[in-house]
Scaffold this active site. Structure first.
Site, PDB file in Angstrom:
ATOM      1  N   GLY A 199       0.807  -1.217   0.000  1.00  0.00           N
ATOM      2  CA  GLY A 199       0.000   0.000   0.000  1.00  0.00           C
ATOM      3  C   GLY A 199       0.834   1.258   0.000  1.00  0.00           C
ATOM      4  O   GLY A 199       0.457   2.265   0.610  1.00  0.00           O
TER       5      GLY A 199
ATOM      6  N   TYR B 160     -15.446  -4.053   7.941  1.00  0.00           N
ATOM      7  CA  TYR B 160     -14.120  -3.440   8.041  1.00  0.00           C
ATOM      8  C   TYR B 160     -13.528  -3.681   9.422  1.00  0.00           C
ATOM      9  O   TYR B 160     -12.361  -4.085   9.562  1.00  0.00           O
ATOM     10  CB  TYR B 160     -14.219  -1.941   7.770  1.00  0.00           C
ATOM     11  CG  TYR B 160     -12.902  -1.210   7.950  1.00  0.00           C
ATOM     12  CD1 TYR B 160     -11.868  -1.375   7.034  1.00  0.00           C
ATOM     13  CD2 TYR B 160     -12.697  -0.360   9.031  1.00  0.00           C
ATOM     14  CE1 TYR B 160     -10.658  -0.711   7.192  1.00  0.00           C
ATOM     15  CE2 TYR B 160     -11.495   0.306   9.202  1.00  0.00           C
ATOM     16  CZ  TYR B 160     -10.476   0.131   8.284  1.00  0.00           C
ATOM     17  OH  TYR B 160      -9.278   0.774   8.455  1.00  0.00           O
TER      18      TYR B 160
END
Length: 314
Positions: free
Chosen positions: A22, A176
């Site tokens: 990321g 999440y």
């Protein structure tokens, strides 16, 4: 009110190889730049080659002579994770630092990975679990420190064991939260198993607090055509230095956890301000959902089964 700049000292990392997921933009890009500036050779696995090339250009402009390169990785595909593992093992270079930073957050509709998992569970947790398994020989060779990025959302909630993929009733925020709790439990179990079996690696956790990163930005590939109202509010707060950090400050807990000689295995690092949303990084009390040894062992076993990946004890 002017914001007081926050910073940490990163030790000399010359001769070290670091892998940061990321890192093509946002706080991951900050992490990669800071590691390169400290002398590390930095590998950025990316899904989008154009963003990867832009990230390299940004880092090399800021750090002339930086050793930084990209590899291909889509964490939502176990085939892609395995291919990266094959590539890096073929290169044969030990890995000394691994920051598991990539993630997705609250797609508006239920989405699945290439392997059929709920997207957040599959990307945030299972993809990284499989990546660690694939890289384990290189991590052990480098005596690596592995830092896994969780979230302030992991301070509450639990694993949705009866419906891990949220097939019955999808809730993006709850899914999440589950993905980050599972990921945190894995990171702590990794540390315990390394100690028990003499793997020679250490593992800890970090989270960035609240900052205007790209997690809640417009992500057409996730079905989000524009940034969320929450991100607009976070940008407003960040600009005023109230209850939110910056992209630069959000990178610092992971950098501290990954590089500080005093950072502890099995610990959690995050901003130390009110609610752990902003402020200088520091060790924090472990969030309650991450404390159960039983849950951590269960996450490990289920993750091995789902990813068809085994991390052998020997």
């Amino acid at each position: 009110m002017p914001r007081t700049p926050l910073d940490i000292t990163i030790p000399d990392l010359s001769g070290k190889r670091a892998v940061v997921t990321g890192a093509s933009d946002g706080m991951g890009l900050v992490m990669a730049r800071r590691l390169a500036a400290a002398g590390a050779e930095v590998v950025i696995p990316v899904r989008n080659p154009a963003k990867g090339d832009a990230a390299i250009a940004t880092i090399q402009k800021a750090v002339p002579g930086a050793q930084v390169s990209t590899r291909t990785l889509d964490l939502s595909s176990l085939e892609s994770v395995a291919a990266l593992g094959d590539t890096l093992r073929a290169e044969g270079d030990p890995i000394h630092l691994l920051i598991n930073n990539a993630g997705v957050m609250t797609p508006p509709d239920h989405q699945r990975t290439a392997d059929g998992f709920e997207l957040q569970l599959g990307t945030n947790h299972l993809g990284h679990f499989a990546l660690v398994a694939q890289l384990m020989p290189l991590l052990r060779a480098g005596g690596a420190r592995i830092t896994s990025q969780v979230s302030v959302a992991a301070r509450s909630g639990s694993i949705h064991w009866d419906d891990l993929n949220w097939d019955v009733e999808y809730d993006g925020m709850h899914a999440y939260r589950q993905s980050k709790i599972a990921f945190g439990l894995f990171g702590l179990e990794l540390e315990r198993r390394s100690r028990a079996h003499g793997w020679g690696i250490t593992s800890n956790l970090s989270h960035p607090g609240v900052a205007p990163t790209n997690l809640l930005a417009a992500r057409p590939e996730l079905g989000r055509a524009q940034e969320t109202p929450g991100r607009r509010m976070i940008r407003w707060l960040s600009a005023r230095g109230v209850l939110a950090g910056t992209v630069e400050s959000a990178a610092q807990p992971a950098l501290m956890a990954a590089t500080d000689p005093q950072a502890k295995p099995g610990a959690l690092y995050s901003p130390r301000g009110l609610g752990n949303t902003s402020g200088a990084p520091a060790e924090q009390r472990m969030y309650r959902p991450l404390r159960s040894l039983t849950e951590a062992a269960r996450v490990w076993e289920v993750s091995e089964r789902l990813t068809r990946t085994t991390i052998p004890a020997a």
